[in-house]
Every structure is written in C-alpha cells, then in structure tokens.
Design a protein around this motif. Sequence first.
Motif, PDB file in Angstrom:
ATOM      1  N   PHE A 272      29.758  98.791  67.998  1.00 55.62           N
ATOM      2  CA  PHE A 272      30.356  99.571  66.848  1.00 55.62           C
ATOM      3  C   PHE A 272      29.881  99.296  65.609  1.00 55.62           C
ATOM      4  O   PHE A 272      29.628  98.012  65.189  1.00 55.62           O
ATOM      5  CB  PHE A 272      31.897  99.257  67.225  1.00 55.62           C
ATOM      6  CG  PHE A 272      32.378 100.087  68.286  1.00 55.62           C
ATOM      7  CD1 PHE A 272      31.873 101.128  68.997  1.00 55.62           C
ATOM      8  CD2 PHE A 272      33.632  99.389  69.216  1.00 55.62           C
ATOM      9  CE1 PHE A 272      32.364 101.928  69.963  1.00 55.62           C
ATOM     10  CE2 PHE A 272      34.004 100.035  70.232  1.00 55.62           C
ATOM     11  CZ  PHE A 272      33.495 101.220  70.756  1.00 55.62           C
ATOM     12  N   GLU A 273      29.891 100.286  64.805  1.00 55.73           N
ATOM     13  CA  GLU A 273      29.569 100.150  63.293  1.00 55.73           C
ATOM     14  C   GLU A 273      30.699 101.001  62.502  1.00 55.73           C
ATOM     15  O   GLU A 273      30.960 101.819  63.190  1.00 55.73           O
ATOM     16  CB  GLU A 273      27.964 100.597  63.099  1.00 55.73           C
ATOM     17  CG  GLU A 273      27.000  99.711  64.010  1.00 55.73           C
ATOM     18  CD  GLU A 273      25.535 100.391  63.571  1.00 55.73           C
ATOM     19  OE1 GLU A 273      25.805 101.339  62.574  1.00 55.73           O
ATOM     20  OE2 GLU A 273      24.596  99.981  64.117  1.00 55.73           O
ATOM     21  N   LEU A 274      30.677 100.670  61.203  1.00 50.07           N
ATOM     22  CA  LEU A 274      31.390 101.558  60.343  1.00 50.07           C
ATOM     23  C   LEU A 274      30.640 102.228  59.372  1.00 50.07           C
ATOM     24  O   LEU A 274      29.769 101.425  58.935  1.00 50.07           O
ATOM     25  CB  LEU A 274      32.554 100.704  59.630  1.00 50.07           C
ATOM     26  CG  LEU A 274      33.910 100.532  60.295  1.00 50.07           C
ATOM     27  CD1 LEU A 274      34.888  99.746  59.284  1.00 50.07           C
ATOM     28  CD2 LEU A 274      34.559 101.956  60.943  1.00 50.07           C
ATOM     29  N   ILE A 294      33.845 105.358  62.540  1.00 46.11           N
ATOM     30  CA  ILE A 294      33.377 104.643  63.650  1.00 46.11           C
ATOM     31  C   ILE A 294      31.916 105.299  64.191  1.00 46.11           C
ATOM     32  O   ILE A 294      32.043 106.393  64.311  1.00 46.11           O
ATOM     33  CB  ILE A 294      34.289 104.165  64.582  1.00 46.11           C
ATOM     34  CG1 ILE A 294      33.681 103.033  65.644  1.00 46.11           C
ATOM     35  CG2 ILE A 294      34.784 105.435  65.566  1.00 46.11           C
ATOM     36  CD1 ILE A 294      34.675 102.487  66.612  1.00 46.11           C
ATOM     37  N   TRP A 296      28.741 104.452  67.409  1.00 45.89           N
ATOM     38  CA  TRP A 296      28.712 103.459  68.494  1.00 45.89           C
ATOM     39  C   TRP A 296      27.029 103.643  68.628  1.00 45.89           C
ATOM     40  O   TRP A 296      26.542 104.594  69.072  1.00 45.89           O
ATOM     41  CB  TRP A 296      29.322 104.168  69.636  1.00 45.89           C
ATOM     42  CG  TRP A 296      28.986 103.311  70.852  1.00 45.89           C
ATOM     43  CD1 TRP A 296      28.515 102.039  71.278  1.00 45.89           C
ATOM     44  CD2 TRP A 296      29.315 103.776  72.512  1.00 45.89           C
ATOM     45  NE1 TRP A 296      28.427 101.705  72.195  1.00 45.89           N
ATOM     46  CE2 TRP A 296      28.666 102.615  73.042  1.00 45.89           C
ATOM     47  CE3 TRP A 296      29.964 104.891  72.908  1.00 45.89           C
ATOM     48  CZ2 TRP A 296      29.140 102.515  74.438  1.00 45.89           C
ATOM     49  CZ3 TRP A 296      30.030 104.838  74.256  1.00 45.89           C
ATOM     50  CH2 TRP A 296      29.686 103.480  75.176  1.00 45.89           C
ATOM     51  N   ILE A 322      40.467 100.141  70.001  1.00 43.07           N
ATOM     52  CA  ILE A 322      39.454 100.729  69.082  1.00 43.07           C
ATOM     53  C   ILE A 322      39.976 100.764  67.721  1.00 43.07           C
ATOM     54  O   ILE A 322      39.301 100.406  66.676  1.00 43.07           O
ATOM     55  CB  ILE A 322      38.684 101.976  69.621  1.00 43.07           C
ATOM     56  CG1 ILE A 322      37.926 101.579  70.970  1.00 43.07           C
ATOM     57  CG2 ILE A 322      37.788 102.603  68.512  1.00 43.07           C
ATOM     58  CD1 ILE A 322      37.159 102.725  71.481  1.00 43.07           C
ATOM     59  N   TRP A 325      40.217  97.697  66.133  1.00 40.02           N
ATOM     60  CA  TRP A 325      38.896  97.116  65.480  1.00 40.02           C
ATOM     61  C   TRP A 325      38.531  97.726  64.106  1.00 40.02           C
ATOM     62  O   TRP A 325      37.854  97.123  63.345  1.00 40.02           O
ATOM     63  CB  TRP A 325      37.715  97.426  66.572  1.00 40.02           C
ATOM     64  CG  TRP A 325      36.539  96.979  66.202  1.00 40.02           C
ATOM     65  CD1 TRP A 325      35.737  95.673  66.440  1.00 40.02           C
ATOM     66  CD2 TRP A 325      35.420  97.701  65.328  1.00 40.02           C
ATOM     67  NE1 TRP A 325      34.498  95.472  65.746  1.00 40.02           N
ATOM     68  CE2 TRP A 325      34.383  96.763  65.328  1.00 40.02           C
ATOM     69  CE3 TRP A 325      35.554  98.882  64.966  1.00 40.02           C
ATOM     70  CZ2 TRP A 325      33.323  97.238  64.495  1.00 40.02           C
ATOM     71  CZ3 TRP A 325      34.385  99.146  64.235  1.00 40.02           C
ATOM     72  CH2 TRP A 325      33.274  98.490  63.870  1.00 40.02           C
ATOM     73  N   VAL A 326      38.699  99.196  64.085  1.00 38.12           N
ATOM     74  CA  VAL A 326      38.236 100.023  62.983  1.00 38.12           C
ATOM     75  C   VAL A 326      39.005  99.421  61.491  1.00 38.12           C
ATOM     76  O   VAL A 326      38.742  99.305  60.628  1.00 38.12           O
ATOM     77  CB  VAL A 326      38.626 101.354  63.083  1.00 38.12           C
ATOM     78  CG1 VAL A 326      38.433 102.181  61.761  1.00 38.12           C
ATOM     79  CG2 VAL A 326      37.372 101.886  64.129  1.00 38.12           C
TER      80      VAL A 326
END
Length: 535
Positions: A272-274, A294, A296, A322, A325-326
């Motif tokens: 995952f990336e922001l 978010i 992916w 999720i 995580w964010v």
Amino acid sequence: MPRIGHRVQERKIRPGFWLAALLLCVALPAGLLAFRQAALPLLIILSVAALAYLAVEGFWLIRLGRSLGVGGSCPMGRAVHGRVLKLIDANRSIAQRLVQRHGVSGLPTRERLIQAMSEGPGILGIIEFADFDRLSAIDPEKADQVLAEIAQRITRMAGTTRIAAHVDRAHFALWFAGASENEAAPALQAITYALQDRILIGGEELLPVIRMGHMLCDPAATPAEKLLSRAFSTLAARHSGALSPADALSQATGYDFALEQDLRRAITSGEFELWFQPFIDARSQSVCGAEALIRWRHPTRGFVSPAEFIPLAEAAGLADEIGTWVLDAACRATRSWSATGLPAVKIAVNVSGRQLERDGFDRLVERTLSRHGLPPHLLELELTETIAMADSRTAALLFERLRALGVAISIDDFGTGYSSLSYLKKLSFDKLKIDREFVTDVDSRRDCQAICQSIIALGRGLGINVLAEGVERPEEMIWLRRHGCQLFQGFHFARPMPESDFLAFARDRQAITRLFTPKTLPSPGRPAPHARIAR
C-alpha cells in the motif's frame, strides 16, 4: 423367522429364488452392456419384480445358510454361518465409526460432541472457516483440502484433553469440559490466530478467514443440541455484515477470491502507498492541506483501482484494518513534512462506518497522534453524511471526544446524503465539502448554482469552512470564488500524486498562483480543456 444359531428345519430353496438372483447378478448387467438405453425400461421392470420376489422369500443370506445346513450338522454350513456373522459385526463397527467421523477432516462429528457436552458443564468454542462457500464455488477440491488442513491444525493444538469435532461444513467445535471462560478464551484466541496462518495448497498460498466464538454451556439447564444451535446463531449474529451475503459469495469469481487473498497479504507486505491531493486556499493561493488517498501497487497486476479493491475490502471485513493503516501512515507522513521545511498543512483521512463503530476509536486516534508526535489540529477526519447519521447520538458523543483532542471533523460529499439541517445542529463539524455532483458545470447550470450558493451561505452562517471538491475547470473555480467559496480541491489544481510530487507541488507557489490567473478561458458552451476523470 427362526434365530440364527438354532437348529431349523431344512427347506429347499425354490427354483424361482435362483432365477431371480441370476437375473439380478447376470442378466441385468449383461442387458445394460448389450442393449444400453433400448432395453433399460424392460430391465428395470424385471429388476423390480425380482427384488419383490426375493423380499417375499426372505433374507438371502439366511436362506443360503439354511441350504448349507447353518445351525444344523453340516460343518460347511457352520463355517459359513460364523464368517457371515463376523462380516456383519465388522461392517456394523465400520459403519458406526463412519457415522461418527467427518468424511473430509476425519474429526468426530456432532454426535460425539453432544455426548461429551451432556456429561457436564464447560466452554464450547465454535470455529468457522468463513471463506468456505466462496472457495467451494470456485474449486470444491481445494476447499476440502483447506478444511482438512484446518482440522489437522485444530487437532494438534487441541491436545488430548479437549474434544475437537467437525460439526458442520465449515464449522469446527472445541469442548473444554469443566473449564472456566478465563481458561478457555485465551486458548481459543491462540488457536484462532494460528489457524489464520498461510496454507499451501497445490503450490498456492491461501490466507484463511477464521471466525471464532465461545459460550458457557450447562447441559443440566439446556439440552446440548440446543446449546450447539445457540452457539451457531450467536457466531452468525456477531459477524453479520462483516462478509458478503451467502448469495453474493456463491457468485464470486476466481479473480475476486484471488484478489482478496492478495489484499490480505498486501497489508503486511508493504504494497500500500499513500497519495495526496492538495487542498488549495484561494486567499493565500497556497496549499493548506491534503486528502490522504490509499493506492495499491500489486506486485504482478500493477496499480489496482481503489474502486475495485475498497468494496472488496469492505465485503471481506478488512476495511477497519486498512483504515487503521491509512491513519497511521498519514500521521507519520505529515509529521515528517515539517522536517523538510514545509509550512504546517492539515491532513484529511477518510473514516469508514465500521471504524466509527469500533470501541475506543477516539483512543486509537489519540495513540496514533502521540506515537508520531503530530499536533492534533493538523488531523482532519472525513466522513459522509450517511455514516454520520447512522447513529447520531453515538456519533455526537464520539465527535465531542475527538474535538476535545483538537481533531477536526469534516463532512464529505455534502448534499448527497441526509441533507438535514437538524444533524448540523446536533453534530459539530469544522468543514463541509460540496460534492462534485453540484460543482460540475456550476458556472452554467442554474440548479447547481442554487445548491452551491445555499451551502456556502449555510457554512458562513454556522461558522463552518466550505470546500468545493471536484473542481476541474477554471470557470467553475471562478464562479465559486465569486460567490464566497475560498477552499478548493480538484483536477484543475492537482490530481492525487505520490508524496514526493506533492511536496514539490506545495513548495511551488508560482505554479499555484498561475492556476488562479488562467491566460485563456473557453467561452460558455465550449468543452473543457481536458476530460473529466473520476478520482
């Protein structure tokens, strides 16, 4: 009928007995091989007639025994009689064991469990392989293999003092005889944790979804069968809504299931990336915040659209994990920006209904802020009208605790949900975001103009900031600014971008200023300079 083992009067077997037996054993198979479908109706009729005749004559083994002198003086008859009795006893024993053992897992079935539960009080644990129906619809053999592996793990961890049983297609049970809840609950939690580990089937890794529940059982007050049924109902009620309904699961495709398995791994594999989409303040013509979005990056499929994996995460019960995580990643990133010399900007994080329902969500937010050293006023939680009004009383208490921490709360997509003025009075918000549905073509559509003017005036009267999202054309920005809206978000200013690009954009004040002074504007009615693309 005389009992076996006693002397009986010898009787001749009628010729019809042998004829019927010959028909069933020889004529029927031969006829099927020779004539196939053509002779099938006639052969069925003859077979029924032969079976009826044999039933009238009596059980054929007993008649055969009589013909050989069973119970009489014939040694061969006595030998056959003994072997027949041993064969019957052996088959009866095998049949009983088969009835009490599950064909896939080999574990005892519910009959053995109910028998043990009836002997005294204890703790009943129910363990469910929640993905069984979906996996079985795609690959029944693989689903059975996963069940067998789960059963083996349960057997290894249950030990010899606890009774493990396979009580339903995808449900297992553990019986802790005479145990208290304090003794059984930690053991069940440890077993559930271990069952969620990867399973290797045919070279493919699967992450099983395991549900667990337990209850105290006293068979003296309630029959064991009812206690078992109650345990099933309790587990189903506790997790209702966490997964897709059964009819939806049965229609799941192999791609969906494989993608869900990958999604579970992505949380721990760093996939995952922001990305960040800036909030622009027209008064200072600078970046005043950003929305954390978010993304992916799948190792083989590349970027997977949020429109594809977010609904899948909600259906699989992963939205809460999720979302956590964010929240953590957004606070960590925002805190790090101050070290780069960027002026303080507020970060907005979307919050799901399931996160708000979680006990201690405000404490989770507080711990996350403390862990990263982020000032609370730099965090903004975004939620939709529908989520905010699902339980307005509970939401009001939660919002009060969050605002006491210093965290801001905004309503996303304002105007598309309840749109009730009463909840604006009950719930305290810091920002209203005008939905893109009303922003698109606001410069030329009278209905959109009326709605946007009303929301802007409402925000001004309540002392709430108003942000227009989905601004894609300069004409829309100019009209909104002229009517009092000063905060913007949309493709006209910037698309969602990786962190490094966002930092570079936020520092380029000249580029942002140019967005407010476009050189040329299309005349009314002309198409926009670029196609509108959904976020």
